[in-house]
Design a protein around this motif. Structure first.
Motif, short mmCIF file in Angstrom:
data_model
loop_
_atom_site.label_atom_id
_atom_site.label_comp_id
_atom_site.label_asym_id
_atom_site.label_seq_id
_atom_site.Cartn_x
_atom_site.Cartn_y
_atom_site.Cartn_z
N MET A 1 40.48 31.32 53.35
CA MET A 1 40.34 32.30 52.28
C MET A 1 38.85 32.54 52.06
SD MET A 1 41.51 31.90 48.31
CE MET A 1 43.14 31.59 48.86
N THR A 2 38.43 33.76 52.23
CA THR A 2 37.01 34.06 52.12
C THR A 2 36.67 34.85 50.86
OG1 THR A 2 37.31 36.05 53.44
CG2 THR A 2 36.67 34.04 54.61
N SER A 3 37.67 35.34 50.13
CA SER A 3 37.39 36.09 48.91
C SER A 3 37.15 35.15 47.74
CB SER A 3 38.56 37.02 48.59
OG SER A 3 38.66 38.02 49.58
N THR A 4 36.46 35.69 46.74
CA THR A 4 36.14 34.91 45.56
C THR A 4 36.95 35.43 44.37
OG1 THR A 4 34.35 36.40 44.95
CG2 THR A 4 33.79 34.52 46.39
N ILE A 5 36.96 34.67 43.30
CA ILE A 5 37.69 35.09 42.10
C ILE A 5 37.17 36.44 41.59
CG2 ILE A 5 38.11 34.51 39.68
CD1 ILE A 5 38.43 31.59 40.59
N PRO A 6 35.84 36.65 41.51
CA PRO A 6 35.38 37.98 41.08
C PRO A 6 35.89 39.11 41.99
CG PRO A 6 33.58 36.41 40.92
CD PRO A 6 34.71 35.71 41.62
N ALA A 7 35.98 38.85 43.30
CA ALA A 7 36.47 39.88 44.21
C ALA A 7 37.95 40.17 43.95
CB ALA A 7 36.28 39.44 45.66
N ALA A 12 42.10 43.73 41.23
CA ALA A 12 43.08 43.96 40.16
C ALA A 12 42.66 45.16 39.29
CB ALA A 12 43.23 42.71 39.29
N ARG A 13 41.36 45.27 39.00
CA ARG A 13 40.88 46.42 38.21
C ARG A 13 41.11 47.73 38.97
NH1 ARG A 13 37.28 42.61 36.35
NH2 ARG A 13 35.72 42.93 37.98
N HIS A 28 46.16 43.83 32.67
CA HIS A 28 45.27 43.18 33.64
C HIS A 28 45.93 41.93 34.23
CE1 HIS A 28 41.56 42.34 35.67
NE2 HIS A 28 41.49 41.13 35.13
N GLY A 29 46.64 41.18 33.39
CA GLY A 29 47.34 39.98 33.86
C GLY A 29 48.38 40.30 34.92
N ALA A 30 49.13 41.38 34.70
CA ALA A 30 50.15 41.78 35.67
C ALA A 30 49.49 42.23 36.97
CB ALA A 30 51.02 42.90 35.10
N ALA A 31 48.32 42.90 36.86
CA ALA A 31 47.59 43.32 38.06
C ALA A 31 47.11 42.10 38.84
CB ALA A 31 46.42 44.22 37.68
N LEU A 32 46.64 41.07 38.14
CA LEU A 32 46.21 39.84 38.81
C LEU A 32 47.38 39.19 39.55
CD1 LEU A 32 43.90 38.29 36.05
CD2 LEU A 32 43.17 39.26 38.26
N GLU A 33 48.54 39.18 38.92
CA GLU A 33 49.73 38.61 39.56
C GLU A 33 50.08 39.38 40.83
OE1 GLU A 33 51.34 35.77 38.67
OE2 GLU A 33 49.95 35.51 37.01
N LEU A 34 49.99 40.71 40.78
CA LEU A 34 50.28 41.53 41.96
C LEU A 34 49.26 41.28 43.08
CD1 LEU A 34 51.39 44.91 40.36
CD2 LEU A 34 52.80 43.31 41.68
N VAL A 35 48.00 41.15 42.72
CA VAL A 35 46.97 40.85 43.73
C VAL A 35 47.28 39.52 44.40
CG1 VAL A 35 44.53 40.23 44.04
CG2 VAL A 35 45.16 42.28 42.73
N ALA A 36 47.68 38.53 43.62
CA ALA A 36 48.02 37.22 44.19
C ALA A 36 49.16 37.36 45.18
CB ALA A 36 48.39 36.24 43.09
N ARG A 37 50.20 38.12 44.82
CA ARG A 37 51.34 38.30 45.72
C ARG A 37 50.96 39.07 46.97
NH1 ARG A 37 55.01 40.32 41.38
NH2 ARG A 37 54.55 38.73 39.86
N HIS A 39 48.27 38.82 48.53
CA HIS A 39 47.58 37.87 49.41
C HIS A 39 48.48 36.72 49.85
CE1 HIS A 39 43.54 39.57 49.38
NE2 HIS A 39 43.83 39.98 48.15
N GLY A 40 49.76 36.78 49.47
CA GLY A 40 50.71 35.78 49.94
C GLY A 40 50.88 34.57 49.06
N TYR A 41 50.40 34.63 47.82
CA TYR A 41 50.52 33.49 46.90
C TYR A 41 51.53 33.82 45.82
CZ TYR A 41 46.49 31.94 49.43
OH TYR A 41 45.67 31.56 50.45
N ARG A 42 52.14 32.77 45.25
CA ARG A 42 53.23 33.01 44.30
C ARG A 42 52.76 33.54 42.97
NH1 ARG A 42 53.87 27.06 43.76
NH2 ARG A 42 52.60 26.71 41.95
N ASP A 43 51.50 33.19 42.56
CA ASP A 43 51.00 33.69 41.27
C ASP A 43 49.48 33.60 41.23
OD1 ASP A 43 50.35 31.00 40.68
OD2 ASP A 43 52.27 30.68 39.68
N TRP A 44 48.92 34.16 40.16
CA TRP A 44 47.47 34.21 40.00
C TRP A 44 46.88 32.80 39.88
CZ3 TRP A 44 43.14 36.37 40.87
CH2 TRP A 44 42.00 35.98 40.18
#
Length: 141
Positions: A1-7, A12-13, A28-37, A39-44
């Motif tokens: 994983m090469t991305s950072t939390i700010p990225a 999400a924004r 914003h929270g729902a957008a973070l959850e979608l970004v996590a999914r 990238h293949g992860y279950r949640d933010w």
């Protein structure tokens, strides 16, 4: 994983903005959850924890391109085998080099390797060291 939390937060924004342009509202929270999914992860929480930790050998997949140093020489190649060992934090990795590496330092003799199997720690380095104190193999994660 090469991305950072700010990225990831920037992604999400952008997702929220793009959806808002289409008339869809998303917190914003729902957008973070979608970004996590995405990238293949279950949640933010899982994604952010892994991003903070930084990459480890456990994040590699079979067939992934790898790079690093083997016996003091830079290499690129593919991970063709990875096994978790019973002793915590150790992995048996088999790497196929893109170009053979000469493992002999003498000018009058050569021995080339195309493939190695080594035991590495979670950071991708062997416990075994060369005479100058460098790991036999160290992956760039």
């Amino acid at each position: 994983m090469t991305s950072t939390i700010p990225a990831f937060k920037t992604q999400a924004r952008r997702l929220r903005t793009g959806l808002a342009d289409g008339g869809h509202t998303l917190s914003h929270g729902a957008a973070l959850e979608l970004v996590a999914r995405q990238h293949g992860y279950r949640d933010w929480n899982t994604l952010s924890a892994l991003a903070e930790r930084g990459p480890t050998v456990a994040d590699l997949t079979i067939g992934a391109p790898v790079a690093g140093r083997y016996l003091g020489q830079d290499f690129t190649g593919r991970l063709i085998g990875l096994q978790v060992l019973p002793k915590g934090g150790r992995y048996r990795a088999t790497i196929q080099f893109d170009e053979p590496i000469d493992v002999v330092a003498f000018e009058s003799f050569s021995a080339f390797r195309r493939r190695v199997t080594v035991v590495v720690d979670a950071n991708g380095a062997t416990v075994e060291k060369t005479s100058n104190g460098q790991p036999h193999l160290a992956l760039t994660l």
